[in-house]
Design a protein around this motif. Structure first.
Motif, PDB file in Angstrom:
ATOM      1  N   HIS A 196      18.165 107.551  30.976  1.00  0.00           N
ATOM      2  CA  HIS A 196      16.911 108.192  31.363  1.00  0.00           C
ATOM      3  C   HIS A 196      17.111 108.835  32.743  1.00  0.00           C
ATOM      4  O   HIS A 196      16.697 108.282  33.760  1.00  0.00           O
ATOM      5  N   PRO A 197      17.735 110.000  32.782  1.00  0.00           N
ATOM      6  CA  PRO A 197      18.034 110.629  34.063  1.00  0.00           C
ATOM      7  C   PRO A 197      16.790 111.253  34.699  1.00  0.00           C
ATOM      8  O   PRO A 197      15.816 111.557  34.002  1.00  0.00           O
ATOM      9  N   PRO A 198      16.826 111.452  35.992  1.00  0.00           N
ATOM     10  CA  PRO A 198      15.721 112.173  36.632  1.00  0.00           C
ATOM     11  C   PRO A 198      15.800 113.651  36.256  1.00  0.00           C
ATOM     12  O   PRO A 198      16.865 114.146  35.865  1.00  0.00           O
ATOM     13  N   THR A 199      14.704 114.359  36.349  1.00  0.00           N
ATOM     14  CA  THR A 199      14.764 115.804  36.174  1.00  0.00           C
ATOM     15  C   THR A 199      15.297 116.414  37.464  1.00  0.00           C
ATOM     16  O   THR A 199      14.970 115.964  38.556  1.00  0.00           O
ATOM     17  N   LEU A 200      16.134 117.405  37.325  1.00  0.00           N
ATOM     18  CA  LEU A 200      16.690 118.112  38.470  1.00  0.00           C
ATOM     19  C   LEU A 200      16.314 119.576  38.365  1.00  0.00           C
ATOM     20  O   LEU A 200      16.676 120.257  37.400  1.00  0.00           O
ATOM     21  N   HIS A 201      15.555 120.060  39.333  1.00  0.00           N
ATOM     22  CA  HIS A 201      15.198 121.474  39.409  1.00  0.00           C
ATOM     23  C   HIS A 201      15.855 122.016  40.659  1.00  0.00           C
ATOM     24  O   HIS A 201      15.526 121.591  41.767  1.00  0.00           O
ATOM     25  N   LEU A 221      13.458 117.597  47.699  1.00  0.00           N
ATOM     26  CA  LEU A 221      12.232 116.825  47.523  1.00  0.00           C
ATOM     27  C   LEU A 221      12.485 115.796  46.437  1.00  0.00           C
ATOM     28  O   LEU A 221      13.041 116.125  45.381  1.00  0.00           O
ATOM     29  N   MET A 222      12.125 114.539  46.686  1.00  0.00           N
ATOM     30  CA  MET A 222      12.323 113.458  45.727  1.00  0.00           C
ATOM     31  C   MET A 222      10.983 112.827  45.387  1.00  0.00           C
ATOM     32  O   MET A 222      10.217 112.473  46.279  1.00  0.00           O
ATOM     33  N   ASP A 223      10.720 112.699  44.086  1.00  0.00           N
ATOM     34  CA  ASP A 223       9.501 112.052  43.617  1.00  0.00           C
ATOM     35  C   ASP A 223       9.858 110.756  42.906  1.00  0.00           C
ATOM     36  O   ASP A 223      10.902 110.671  42.230  1.00  0.00           O
ATOM     37  N   PHE A 224       8.993 109.747  43.047  1.00  0.00           N
ATOM     38  CA  PHE A 224       9.242 108.415  42.500  1.00  0.00           C
ATOM     39  C   PHE A 224       8.071 107.967  41.630  1.00  0.00           C
ATOM     40  O   PHE A 224       6.981 108.535  41.691  1.00  0.00           O
ATOM     41  N   ASP A 225       8.305 106.937  40.829  1.00  0.00           N
ATOM     42  CA  ASP A 225       7.262 106.418  39.952  1.00  0.00           C
ATOM     43  C   ASP A 225       6.065 105.902  40.734  1.00  0.00           C
ATOM     44  O   ASP A 225       4.919 106.222  40.433  1.00  0.00           O
ATOM     45  N   THR A 226       6.333 105.064  41.729  1.00  0.00           N
ATOM     46  CA  THR A 226       5.239 104.415  42.457  1.00  0.00           C
ATOM     47  C   THR A 226       5.248 104.744  43.942  1.00  0.00           C
ATOM     48  O   THR A 226       4.194 104.826  44.568  1.00  0.00           O
ATOM     49  N   ASP A 227       6.423 104.924  44.540  1.00  0.00           N
ATOM     50  CA  ASP A 227       6.490 105.228  45.969  1.00  0.00           C
ATOM     51  C   ASP A 227       6.131 106.677  46.234  1.00  0.00           C
ATOM     52  O   ASP A 227       6.232 107.537  45.359  1.00  0.00           O
ATOM     53  N   ARG A 228       5.729 106.964  47.474  1.00  0.00           N
ATOM     54  CA  ARG A 228       5.416 108.338  47.844  1.00  0.00           C
ATOM     55  C   ARG A 228       6.687 109.166  47.941  1.00  0.00           C
ATOM     56  O   ARG A 228       7.790 108.637  48.138  1.00  0.00           O
ATOM     57  N   VAL A 269      12.548 109.961  40.065  1.00  0.00           N
ATOM     58  CA  VAL A 269      12.286 110.404  38.698  1.00  0.00           C
ATOM     59  C   VAL A 269      12.345 111.924  38.621  1.00  0.00           C
ATOM     60  O   VAL A 269      12.451 112.497  37.530  1.00  0.00           O
ATOM     61  N   ALA A 270      12.261 112.588  39.771  1.00  0.00           N
ATOM     62  CA  ALA A 270      12.344 114.050  39.806  1.00  0.00           C
ATOM     63  C   ALA A 270      12.939 114.484  41.143  1.00  0.00           C
ATOM     64  O   ALA A 270      12.587 113.948  42.192  1.00  0.00           O
TER      65      ALA A 270
END
Length: 284
Positions: A164-169, A224-231, A109-110
């Motif tokens: 609904h794309p992920p945010t990319l920084h 770095l990858m962030d997810f809805d439920t997973d770490r 998601v990010a």
């Protein structure tokens, strides 16, 4: 592996089992019926919420008629599923870790990507990607292999065009904007492409100026990858090794590095001005 918080290996195996089941044309209910498992159990295995048991996975692989060499690779991952990190060594053709990266990016998601000397892969043009893959390799790959790798890199970018794309920084070193990868024409087109990309609301690019001096990013690129439920995961890619990390200490180290690099990066507006001005200067 007993039930509990899934590791990166167990999460990857779960995704592969789901892909193989669909490739075999079976539903979770049909798999459960043939193997004497409940549909819910099969679903939990495929989402990584249920512990991976060697016998269950072996039975699924047999049902899906997976070739024995591939079965051995997957079962080895099950045996080592409790280990928190995952190191892969690059092979020829399309590396397996590239598909792994595509899988994780598609679920994120990010995304936070730092690269000091190249534009990050999610923001590259096809010509720039080809030149970057070819010219940074110790041994330039054959054209057929290069075609596959460029196609894979461009396929990754599809996540930025989803509903609904992920945010990319992205934090990009100033050097990456000035190095003429592929020659002046390709580098100029890449800068213009980047100038267009930063107009998207879910894409944020900040430039790390050369004047910033030494910072943690000098140790190498990472994501770095962030997810809805997973770490969260940390991903690094070097000349011969790709490393996926999900243990808390490693992810925290990369987050701290990210924070320190962010602290010396130009603000978003100033970064956009640098990119657009360089694109204008480089225009043919």
């Amino acid at each position: 592996m007993p039930p509990g918080r899934p590791t990166i290996r167990s999460r990857q195996v779960a995704g592969e089992l789901r892909r193989l089941r669909k490739q075999a044309g079976l539903t979770t209910g049909e798999v459960g019926q043939r193997l004497g498992l409940s549909q819910a159990k099969v679903s939990r295995v495929e989402t990584g919420t249920s512990g991976l048991r060697l016998g269950d996975v072996q039975a699924m692989l047999g049902l899906y008629r997976v070739p024995e060499p591939r079965q051995a690779e997957i079962l080895d991952q099950v045996r080592r599923a409790a280990e928190p990190g995952w190191l892969q060594v690059h092979g020829r053709g399309l590396p397996e870790q590239w598909q792994t990266l595509i899988d994780w990016e598609s679920k994120a998601v990010a995304l936070r990507a730092y690269h000091g000397d190249l534009v990050p892969g999610l923001l590259q043009t096809a010509d720039y990607a080809r030149a970057a893959i070819r010219d940074t390799a110790s041994e330039p790959p054959p054209e057929a292999e290069l075609d596959v790798k460029v196609a894979a890199r461009l396929a990754r970018q599809g996540i930025l065009s989803r509903e609904h794309p992920p945010t990319l920084h992205a934090l990009i070193g100033e050097a990456a904007l000035r190095i003429p990868v592929g020659g002046p024409a390709i580098a100029s087109a890449q800068l213009r492409h980047l100038a267009e990309a930063i107009r998207k609301p879910h894409v944020l690019v900040r430039v790390v100026p050369l004047a910033a001096g030494a910072h943690p990013g000098l140790e190498g690129p990472f994501v770095l990858m962030d997810f809805d439920t997973d770490r969260s995961l940390a991903y690094t890619d070097h000349r011969s090794r790709t490393l996926f990390l999900d243990d808390e200490a490693a992810v925290r180290t990369h987050r701290l590095a990210w924070d320190r690099i962010t602290a010396v990066a130009l603000p978003a507006e100033a970064s956009a001005e640098v990119i657009t001005s360089l694109a204008a200067v480089a225009a043919p």
